[in-house]
Design a protein around this motif. Sequence first.
Motif, PDB file in Angstrom:
ATOM      1  N   ALA A  76       0.835  -1.199   0.000  1.00 17.39           N
ATOM      2  CA  ALA A  76       0.000   0.000   0.000  1.00 17.39           C
ATOM      3  C   ALA A  76       0.874   1.255   0.000  1.00 17.39           C
ATOM      4  CB  ALA A  76      -0.938  -0.006   1.212  1.00 17.39           C
ATOM      5  N   ALA A  77       1.980   1.210   0.737  1.00 12.70           N
ATOM      6  CA  ALA A  77       2.896   2.358   0.759  1.00 12.70           C
ATOM      7  C   ALA A  77       3.463   2.585  -0.641  1.00 12.70           C
ATOM      8  CB  ALA A  77       4.028   2.123   1.758  1.00 12.70           C
ATOM      9  N   PHE A  78       3.842   1.498  -1.287  1.00 14.02           N
ATOM     10  CA  PHE A  78       4.383   1.606  -2.636  1.00 14.02           C
ATOM     11  C   PHE A  78       3.323   2.159  -3.592  1.00 14.02           C
ATOM     12  CE2 PHE A  78       5.389  -0.278  -6.818  1.00 14.02           C
ATOM     13  CZ  PHE A  78       6.607   0.339  -7.023  1.00 14.02           C
ATOM     14  N   ALA A  79       2.100   1.664  -3.462  1.00 12.00           N
ATOM     15  CA  ALA A  79       1.014   2.106  -4.342  1.00 12.00           C
ATOM     16  C   ALA A  79       0.759   3.603  -4.196  1.00 12.00           C
ATOM     17  CB  ALA A  79      -0.262   1.314  -4.033  1.00 12.00           C
TER      18      ALA A  79
ATOM     19  N   GLY B 191      -7.254  -1.069  -5.584  1.00 10.88           N
ATOM     20  CA  GLY B 191      -7.042  -1.872  -6.785  1.00 10.88           C
ATOM     21  C   GLY B 191      -5.648  -2.475  -6.819  1.00 10.88           C
ATOM     22  N   TYR B 192      -4.682  -1.677  -6.421  1.00  7.14           N
ATOM     23  CA  TYR B 192      -3.297  -2.150  -6.464  1.00  7.14           C
ATOM     24  C   TYR B 192      -3.082  -3.318  -5.503  1.00  7.14           C
ATOM     25  CZ  TYR B 192       1.754  -2.178  -6.780  1.00  7.14           C
ATOM     26  OH  TYR B 192       3.043  -2.572  -6.996  1.00  7.14           O
ATOM     27  N   VAL B 193      -3.622  -3.186  -4.309  1.00 11.15           N
ATOM     28  CA  VAL B 193      -3.427  -4.250  -3.309  1.00 11.15           C
ATOM     29  C   VAL B 193      -4.185  -5.522  -3.712  1.00 11.15           C
ATOM     30  CG1 VAL B 193      -3.950  -4.873  -0.920  1.00 11.15           C
ATOM     31  CG2 VAL B 193      -2.828  -2.696  -1.428  1.00 11.15           C
ATOM     32  N   LEU B 194      -5.401  -5.356  -4.243  1.00 10.88           N
ATOM     33  CA  LEU B 194      -6.149  -6.536  -4.696  1.00 10.88           C
ATOM     34  C   LEU B 194      -5.395  -7.264  -5.807  1.00 10.88           C
ATOM     35  CD1 LEU B 194      -9.813  -5.142  -4.739  1.00 10.88           C
ATOM     36  CD2 LEU B 194      -8.884  -6.879  -3.185  1.00 10.88           C
TER      37      LEU B 194
ATOM     38  N   LEU C  28     -15.093  -8.652   3.367  1.00 12.58           N
ATOM     39  CA  LEU C  28     -14.059  -7.697   2.926  1.00 12.58           C
ATOM     40  C   LEU C  28     -13.979  -7.563   1.404  1.00 12.58           C
ATOM     41  CD1 LEU C  28     -11.594  -5.897   3.789  1.00 12.58           C
ATOM     42  CD2 LEU C  28     -10.180  -7.931   3.435  1.00 12.58           C
ATOM     43  N   LEU C  29     -13.820  -8.663   0.716  1.00 12.88           N
ATOM     44  CA  LEU C  29     -13.584  -8.589  -0.732  1.00 12.88           C
ATOM     45  C   LEU C  29     -14.803  -8.046  -1.472  1.00 12.88           C
ATOM     46  CD1 LEU C  29     -11.431 -11.757  -1.498  1.00 12.88           C
ATOM     47  CD2 LEU C  29     -10.710  -9.377  -1.233  1.00 12.88           C
ATOM     48  N   ALA C  30     -15.980  -8.471  -1.032  1.00  8.46           N
ATOM     49  CA  ALA C  30     -17.199  -7.966  -1.675  1.00  8.46           C
ATOM     50  C   ALA C  30     -17.303  -6.455  -1.478  1.00  8.46           C
ATOM     51  CB  ALA C  30     -18.418  -8.667  -1.088  1.00  8.46           C
ATOM     52  N   ARG C  31     -16.974  -6.031  -0.264  1.00 13.82           N
ATOM     53  CA  ARG C  31     -17.078  -4.602   0.050  1.00 13.82           C
ATOM     54  C   ARG C  31     -16.091  -3.786  -0.785  1.00 13.82           C
ATOM     55  NH1 ARG C  31     -16.568  -4.954   5.426  1.00 13.82           N
ATOM     56  NH2 ARG C  31     -14.408  -4.244   5.543  1.00 13.82           N
ATOM     57  N   LEU C  32     -14.860  -4.255  -0.874  1.00 15.87           N
ATOM     58  CA  LEU C  32     -13.855  -3.489  -1.624  1.00 15.87           C
ATOM     59  C   LEU C  32     -14.182  -3.475  -3.118  1.00 15.87           C
ATOM     60  CD1 LEU C  32     -10.535  -4.501   0.198  1.00 15.87           C
ATOM     61  CD2 LEU C  32     -11.884  -2.414   0.485  1.00 15.87           C
ATOM     62  N   ALA C  33     -14.673  -4.612  -3.621  1.00 19.24           N
ATOM     63  CA  ALA C  33     -15.041  -4.658  -5.043  1.00 19.24           C
ATOM     64  C   ALA C  33     -16.137  -3.645  -5.319  1.00 19.24           C
ATOM     65  CB  ALA C  33     -15.498  -6.065  -5.410  1.00 19.24           C
ATOM     66  N   ASN C  34     -17.072  -3.563  -4.388  1.00 17.94           N
ATOM     67  CA  ASN C  34     -18.163  -2.604  -4.502  1.00 17.94           C
ATOM     68  C   ASN C  34     -17.680  -1.163  -4.551  1.00 17.94           C
ATOM     69  OD1 ASN C  34     -20.823  -2.511  -4.807  1.00 17.94           O
ATOM     70  ND2 ASN C  34     -21.345  -3.133  -2.698  1.00 17.94           N
TER      71      ASN C  34
ATOM     72  N   TYR D 286      -8.668  -0.630   7.000  1.00 18.25           N
ATOM     73  CA  TYR D 286      -9.742  -0.697   6.013  1.00 18.25           C
ATOM     74  C   TYR D 286      -9.451  -1.754   4.939  1.00 18.25           C
ATOM     75  CZ  TYR D 286     -13.065   0.955   2.520  1.00 18.25           C
ATOM     76  OH  TYR D 286     -14.079   1.036   1.593  1.00 18.25           O
ATOM     77  N   LEU D 287      -8.207  -1.832   4.510  1.00 18.15           N
ATOM     78  CA  LEU D 287      -7.834  -2.768   3.446  1.00 18.15           C
ATOM     79  C   LEU D 287      -7.817  -4.220   3.905  1.00 18.15           C
ATOM     80  CD1 LEU D 287      -4.808  -0.878   1.813  1.00 18.15           C
ATOM     81  CD2 LEU D 287      -7.047  -1.276   0.777  1.00 18.15           C
ATOM     82  N   THR D 288      -7.569  -4.445   5.185  1.00 16.02           N
ATOM     83  CA  THR D 288      -7.403  -5.814   5.676  1.00 16.02           C
ATOM     84  C   THR D 288      -8.580  -6.297   6.519  1.00 16.02           C
ATOM     85  OG1 THR D 288      -6.296  -5.035   7.677  1.00 16.02           O
ATOM     86  CG2 THR D 288      -4.889  -5.567   5.789  1.00 16.02           C
ATOM     87  N   GLY D 289      -9.394  -5.375   7.000  1.00 15.57           N
ATOM     88  CA  GLY D 289     -10.468  -5.748   7.908  1.00 15.57           C
ATOM     89  C   GLY D 289     -10.001  -5.895   9.347  1.00 15.57           C
ATOM     90  N   MET D 290      -8.720  -5.672   9.596  1.00 17.57           N
ATOM     91  CA  MET D 290      -8.211  -5.766  10.975  1.00 17.57           C
ATOM     92  C   MET D 290      -8.889  -4.690  11.825  1.00 17.57           C
ATOM     93  SD  MET D 290      -6.017  -8.293  11.098  1.00 17.57           S
ATOM     94  CE  MET D 290      -4.911  -8.031  12.468  1.00 17.57           C
ATOM     95  N   GLY D 291      -9.251  -5.044  13.051  1.00 19.47           N
ATOM     96  CA  GLY D 291     -10.085  -4.158  13.848  1.00 19.47           C
ATOM     97  C   GLY D 291      -9.349  -3.251  14.811  1.00 19.47           C
TER      98      GLY D 291
END
Length: 461
Positions: free
Chosen positions: A139-142, A270-273, A291-297, A439-444
């Motif tokens: 993510a930092a690279f992106a 998009g980059y991380v996916l 997570l994946l459904a949410r990010l795709a959305n 947000y990207l990982t779902g970690m709480g």
Amino acid sequence: TAVIRELFKQSDKHLGKSIRVHGWVRTVRVSKSFGFIELNDGTFFANLQVVFEENLDNFAEVARLVTGSAITVTGTLVESPGAKQPFELKAESIEVVGTCAPDYPLQKKRHTFEFLRTIAHLRPRTNTFAAVFRVRSLAAFAIHKFFQERNFVYVHTPVITGSDAEGAGEMFRVTTLDFDRTPRNEAGQVDFTRDFFGRETGLTVSGQLEAETYCQAFGRVYTFGPTFRAENSHTPRHAAEFWMIEPEIAFADLQDDMRLAEDMMKYVIGYVLDNAPEEMDFFNKFVDKSLLARLANVLQSDFGHVTYTEAIDILKNAPEKFEYPVEWGADLQTEHERYLAEKHMQKPVFVTDYPKQIKAFYMRLNDDQKTVAAMDLLVPGVGEIIGGSQREERLAYLEQRMAELGLSHEDYWWYLDLRKYGGTKHAGFGLGFERLIMYLTGMGNIRDVISFPRTPKNAEF
Ligand code: 4AD
Ligand code: MG
């Protein structure tokens, strides 16, 4: 020497060849005349299966290996008869590089995140934290890639600074441990206000003001560095040290600012996916099933927009019972932010035009004289992830606001100069990097997305 990631990504190139890999033992299974080692080298999610047989000179030593040992294996990569993995490494020699003591805390079982925080020096060896920190790196690279591709200049702003960028009094003071060298007043008491070679300084809470100066030279800049807040917060999303990305754009208003933020967020998602599919699948399976459904959305829809005043209305009419009162003029609490993003909009939403009294001094005053051209981006699961604004470019307005808040000209004279010398309208925002990773990982919990969290009771490492 091969790395396990390459073996998995391009196995045909390596099949049948003799290779050497370094790594750490995850598990060992031994029978009388042969055994299997699950080997991980930190480059990839999956383990490499190593098969060894009695013909090894040091078979007995290898058979006694335990979880956590470091080894170097030389052998041939062959197709695996087992269904669980496509190939395996048939060992010709195994060198034991580092043995592992029997009190190694990371035995093969599930540990709680709370427990793993107490061994923050060892937790990157677990699957979850390996995935978190690989995604963090990507993510930092992106983020750099996104801004560099758009002609932004990366500016390094100072960590030790003489001005409080947010004017919120949340700075840590910088002082020396050498009391003999600390300046004293006439009564002989330590004078912390002159501690940094005659000046009072602190750790930066934001690189924004310095970024604004470079913005007025380069047109488009961004910072990406550590920032500090002296807040004794015990929440899952506040840390005393966190990383922030702060772009600043000249000849731009709040609309441009929000477009930039939305483009950046979508680019990074998009980059991380695309570049960490195994890690993202893992999070979707074990951390957050939607997570994946949410990010795709998110990639397929536009972010929502509401004004603060509309948001207050929405919250007042919400079926939800909130702990904190909802009232025009009060700041939104996490529960309010999450309601707006998760329940009301069900996607990221910009809240704009906050009352001036709950926002920083540099935000541009709106025509109503009550609100400022501010925007916060709220996302499901986290709440506020970005805070930004159009900046007050009108010198008289800025001076008046600073006077109202008791901010001294002496501390900010260089910032005011920007409004005198070719000042332009301009805008920017700050993205909390740890909140992005949550947000990207779902970690709480923010403690689980930064390597060595600086939160109350977490400064041991
Ligand atoms: O909203 P904040 O305080 O805004 C600024 O610092 C501006 N100077 C940014 C700018 O316009 N250039 O902080 C920005 C973001 C927040 O939205 C949040 O994501 C994150 O930084 N943040 C924190 N993250 C972790 N722990 C904390 N204590 C944080 N405080 C802010
Ligand atoms: Mg904020």
